[in-house]
Write a protein that holds these residues in place. Structure first.
Motif, PDB file in Angstrom:
ATOM      1  N   UNK A 264       0.828  -1.215   0.000  1.00 17.10           N
ATOM      2  CA  UNK A 264       0.000   0.000   0.000  1.00 17.10           C
ATOM      3  C   UNK A 264       0.861   1.263   0.000  1.00 17.10           C
ATOM      4  N   UNK A 265       2.009   1.207   0.645  1.00 11.65           N
ATOM      5  CA  UNK A 265       2.929   2.359   0.597  1.00 11.65           C
ATOM      6  C   UNK A 265       3.400   2.592  -0.832  1.00 11.65           C
ATOM      7  N   UNK A 266       3.689   1.484  -1.530  1.00 16.95           N
ATOM      8  CA  UNK A 266       4.136   1.614  -2.927  1.00 16.95           C
ATOM      9  C   UNK A 266       3.034   2.258  -3.769  1.00 16.95           C
ATOM     10  N   UNK A 267       1.799   1.826  -3.561  1.00 17.79           N
ATOM     11  CA  UNK A 267       0.672   2.414  -4.318  1.00 17.79           C
ATOM     12  C   UNK A 267       0.636   3.921  -4.073  1.00 17.79           C
ATOM     13  N   UNK A 268       0.753   4.312  -2.804  1.00 21.05           N
ATOM     14  CA  UNK A 268       0.643   5.738  -2.460  1.00 21.05           C
ATOM     15  C   UNK A 268       1.828   6.554  -2.993  1.00 21.05           C
ATOM     16  N   UNK A 269       2.967   5.900  -3.171  1.00 21.12           N
ATOM     17  CA  UNK A 269       4.129   6.611  -3.742  1.00 21.12           C
ATOM     18  C   UNK A 269       3.959   6.815  -5.249  1.00 21.12           C
TER      19      UNK A 269
ATOM     20  N   UNK B 171      -2.782  -1.326   8.545  1.00 24.93           N
ATOM     21  CA  UNK B 171      -2.052  -1.093   7.291  1.00 24.93           C
ATOM     22  C   UNK B 171      -2.886  -0.306   6.273  1.00 24.93           C
ATOM     23  N   UNK B 172      -4.215  -0.231   6.482  1.00 25.40           N
ATOM     24  CA  UNK B 172      -5.048   0.551   5.561  1.00 25.40           C
ATOM     25  C   UNK B 172      -6.167  -0.230   4.885  1.00 25.40           C
ATOM     26  N   UNK B 173      -6.296  -1.525   5.190  1.00 22.64           N
ATOM     27  CA  UNK B 173      -7.407  -2.300   4.609  1.00 22.64           C
ATOM     28  C   UNK B 173      -8.702  -1.831   5.277  1.00 22.64           C
ATOM     29  N   UNK B 174      -9.726  -1.506   4.459  1.00 23.65           N
ATOM     30  CA  UNK B 174     -10.990  -1.068   5.068  1.00 23.65           C
ATOM     31  C   UNK B 174     -12.177  -1.938   4.672  1.00 23.65           C
ATOM     32  N   UNK B 175     -11.882  -3.028   3.943  1.00 20.06           N
ATOM     33  CA  UNK B 175     -12.974  -3.934   3.555  1.00 20.06           C
ATOM     34  C   UNK B 175     -12.413  -5.347   3.550  1.00 20.06           C
ATOM     35  N   UNK B 176     -13.062  -6.252   4.278  1.00 19.23           N
ATOM     36  CA  UNK B 176     -12.584  -7.633   4.307  1.00 19.23           C
ATOM     37  C   UNK B 176     -13.605  -8.524   3.600  1.00 19.23           C
ATOM     38  N   UNK B 177     -13.107  -9.402   2.755  1.00 19.18           N
ATOM     39  CA  UNK B 177     -13.972 -10.334   2.038  1.00 19.18           C
ATOM     40  C   UNK B 177     -13.555 -11.747   2.461  1.00 19.18           C
ATOM     41  N   UNK B 178     -14.434 -12.417   3.185  1.00 18.81           N
ATOM     42  CA  UNK B 178     -14.042 -13.673   3.835  1.00 18.81           C
ATOM     43  C   UNK B 178     -14.559 -14.878   3.042  1.00 18.81           C
ATOM     44  N   UNK B 179     -13.683 -15.836   2.814  1.00 17.88           N
ATOM     45  CA  UNK B 179     -14.058 -17.044   2.063  1.00 17.88           C
ATOM     46  C   UNK B 179     -14.683 -18.092   2.972  1.00 17.88           C
ATOM     47  N   UNK B 180     -15.909 -17.844   3.377  1.00 13.69           N
ATOM     48  CA  UNK B 180     -16.593 -18.773   4.307  1.00 13.69           C
ATOM     49  C   UNK B 180     -16.979 -20.071   3.580  1.00 13.69           C
ATOM     50  N   UNK B 181     -17.537 -19.937   2.423  1.00  7.61           N
ATOM     51  CA  UNK B 181     -17.944 -21.050   1.518  1.00  7.61           C
ATOM     52  C   UNK B 181     -19.168 -21.821   1.998  1.00  7.61           C
ATOM     53  N   UNK B 182     -19.231 -22.155   3.277  1.00  7.87           N
ATOM     54  CA  UNK B 182     -20.426 -22.870   3.773  1.00  7.87           C
ATOM     55  C   UNK B 182     -20.540 -22.675   5.271  1.00  7.87           C
TER      56      UNK B 182
END
Ligand code: SAM
Ligand code: SF4
Length: 389
Positions: A79-84, A114-125
């Motif tokens: 994420x630092x690289x993205x911001x640079x 670190x800056x993640x503001x959305x989590x997508x969880x692989x629950x599956x079942x």
């Protein structure tokens, strides 16, 4: 045009699930710091391609593989690289795909920092025996805990479920889905199980050891899914993706609206508009080869120019997946082309497509056979769309 997104592919998994054909690899060990540095280098190669006219980043998506095997520090480095390298939107959406094992839960707080503001969880079942059959390393208790911890840690949470599993009845799926909705996440990704060539499931299916619901039963499950989710206030905005109004994944909309996105990491692909040319990037799939290539020459992607007609087709095929359909006026403005009228008329006559308020979209019946519609629409390379004068 807006909505530049960055996709980062982390190719490692703790184990290979028998249904999965994603570019994911099990490795005893790898040097995470070296990997994060290589991702940052490939990002710089994309930024170099764009030159000084670098768009604002609206979304970053860590997908995989299993990006929740990354440390918070490695995520922060990327994420630092993205911001640079780019200007970043103040309301940037930063998603990370997480597996719900307890070890990964221990890293949620670090991802948030670190800056993640959305989590997508692989629950599956949410059923123990199904998780085992899907070869997952987590149990139902861990999955539920992960959802709750994510909700306490991140402003935005989504999770994935796979349905139309072997032996699954409509009643069983309804109960499971209703249980899933009780978590009241703003977003759910609900995928029908597909048997992908080359997977362990494909072998079992060929040997008659795995039977998934037939087309009619799967269609019934799909319709049931729409009904239940709509009733719960989470209508589909794309074939498999449901959200509360305004909570769609900005990153995924970038793909479906055919905006620009960078794709870095093994097997990632990107689409960039540079000096009015549409460029596709395709990165080397094998992790070790990818790493070597990035370290030696700064990137592991090849660049292919996408001809205007092909790009217009790609746009159509992606956008027809959206519930709102294809905005025909925007499409005409962008490509100076209209989609092939004869193909669309045929699909309209069959009751599979409709044009409403200058938007082309699949009808409820069409959504059940969307892959066939896409194939029909894709197959008109020789009968080009009509040029707009
Ligand atoms: C990149 S994958 C997996 C992310 C993460 N590693 C995980 O397993 O939770 C994204 C999603 O695709 C879905 N998926 C993968 N293979 C599938 C298949 N054969 N049929 C249906 N859904 C599938 C799963 O729901 C999975 O969570
Ligand atoms: S489903 Fe997820 S954890 Fe399983 S092999 Fe695929 S990417 Fe890895």
């Amino acid at each position: 045009m807006s909505g530049f997104g960055i996709y980062v592919h982390w190719p490692f998994c703790a184990a290979k699930c028998p249904y999965c054909d994603f570019n994911s690899h099990v490795r005893e060990r790898y040097d995470e710091t070296r990997w994060a540095a290589a991702i940052a280098r490939e990002l710089a190669a994309v930024a170099d391609l764009q030159g000084v006219a670098r768009p604002e980043v609206g979304s970053v998506f860590f997908g995989g593989g299993t990006p929740s095997l990354m440390s918070g520090k490695a995520v922060g480095c990327v994420l630092d690289a993205v911001a640079r390298l780019w200007p970043v939107a103040p309301d940037v959406e930063v998603t990370l795909e997480a597996n719900p094992n307890s070890a990964e839960q221990g890293r949620f707080r670090d991802y948030r920092t670190a800056g993640v503001n959305r989590l997508s969880i692989g629950v599956q079942s949410l059923r123990e025996e199904s998780l085992r059959a899907l070869g997952r390393l987590h149990g139902v208790g861990e999955a539920k805990q992960a959802i709750q911890l994510a909700q306490a840690t991140f402003p935005r949470v989504s999770f994935d479920l796979i349905y139309a599993r072997p032996g699954q009845t409509a009643e069983a799926w309804q109960n499971e889905l209703e249980e899933a909705l009780e978590f009241e996440t703003e977003h759910l990704s609900l995928y029908q199980l597909t048997i992908e060539p080359g997977t362990a499931y494909a072998t079992l299916a060929r040997q008659g050891k795995l039977q998934v619901p037939d087309e009619n039963a799967a269609a019934e499950l799909y319709e049931l899914t729409q009904l239940i989710c709509e009733r719960a206030g989470l209508p589909a905005y794309e074939v498999s993706n449901h959200s509360r109004p305004g909570a769609a994944s900005r990153h995924n909309l970038t793909y479906w609206k055919y905006y620009d996105y960078a794709g870095v990491g093994p097997g990632a692909h990107g689409r960039l508009t540079i000096s009015e040319r549409r460029l596709a990037t395709y990165s080397e799939r094998l992790p070790e080869k990818w790493l070597e290539s990035v370290e030696q020459r700064g990137s592991a992607f090849e660049i292919v120019e996408v001809a205007r007609l092909d790009a217009a087709h790609e746009h159509l095929l992606m956008s027809v997946r959206l519930s709102e359909g294809v905005d025909l006026e925007a499409y005409r403005m962008r490509w100076r082309l209209s989609p092939a009228r004869d193909r669309i008329a045929k699909l309209q006559q069959l009751g599979l497509l409709e044009v409403h308020a200058d938007h082309l979209k699949a009808t409820p019946r069409g959504r059940l056979v969307l892959n066939s519609i896409i194939a029909e629409l894709a197959d008109f390379a020789e009968t080009p769309a009509v040029a707009v004068p």
